[in-house]
Design an enzyme around this catalytic site. Sequence first.
Site, PDB file in Angstrom:
ATOM      1  N   SER A 147       0.832  -1.201   0.000  1.00 31.50           N
ATOM      2  CA  SER A 147       0.000   0.000   0.000  1.00 31.50           C
ATOM      3  C   SER A 147       0.872   1.258   0.000  1.00 31.50           C
ATOM      4  CB  SER A 147      -0.955  -0.041   1.204  1.00 31.50           C
ATOM      5  OG  SER A 147      -1.983   0.894   1.062  1.00 31.50           O
ATOM      6  N   HIS A 199      -7.279  -6.056  -0.021  1.00 29.11           N
ATOM      7  CA  HIS A 199      -6.123  -5.157  -0.054  1.00 29.11           C
ATOM      8  C   HIS A 199      -4.962  -5.658   0.804  1.00 29.11           C
ATOM      9  CE1 HIS A 199      -4.012  -1.352  -0.469  1.00 29.11           C
ATOM     10  NE2 HIS A 199      -3.971  -1.202   0.850  1.00 29.11           N
TER      11      HIS A 199
END
Length: 281
Positions: free
Chosen positions: A103, A255
């Site tokens: 991320s 994610h």
Amino acid sequence: MEQAVFTGCQPVNNINVYYEFYPHQTSKKTFVLLHGFLSSTFTFRHLISLLKKEYQVLSIDLPPFGKSAKCNQYVYSYKNLAQTVITLTESLGLKKMTFIGHSMGGQIVLNILHMMPELADKAILLCSSAYLKRFKLPLIISSYIPYFHLFVKYKFARMGVKKNLEDTLYNHAIINDEMINGYLEPFLQDEIFVALTRMIRDREGDLPACILRQIKTPCLLLWGDHDKSMPLKVGEQLNKDLANSELIILKETGHALPEERPIEVFEYIKSFIGSFKTAAD
């Protein structure tokens, strides 16, 4: 025999940075792990347990997250965070590393590849942040209001750790008390929210496409097909803009790849560096 681990907070770039370093008796191949926003080394605990058996591993708590210092004078720009990582690796005598960024950590990795490409042989980007703009001016101006950090804390409390995990994970069944407490712990003191307020001002936008196209380091992009935070289309565009990259999509995955798919991520990493392993070791 339990493998040695060196942990500590080291003054780097005018801030104390927490890191965990797992040396390897035979392999000199080093992975440097950089976590995402609102996260810490904790997010890599499963991946570290796999990597450290075969390689050297350095996992860093990017300021102001995890156990690193929360300092209102530190500049929380991606460029400065990248420079902080570079300085720490230099102080540890590490060279030709493979960077793994999840991320926001992926965006820090991309900054490092742009600033000092000679440091990295390869990079693995896990649902990397990309193409995000700087925060809008009204929010930046608001961050100068006294006690604005209490508003940041309020927003965080409303969101809640469990809700955030539910948004980043496809498989909610793996959420447990250990996971919730591990992500919550760094946010129990007000200092983190003061630092996050500073980060609102300092965080520049992600690297533009014209810069990304200049990065030549081989990059493996691993993406969850159900990623709500950084949708798959972001990974597809990043794969186009990076000159030497490969995109692999993990099915039924959100994610938080290091939480949901650590074994698969590890196997893809090994395959990606396999042809390079002998030379590195």
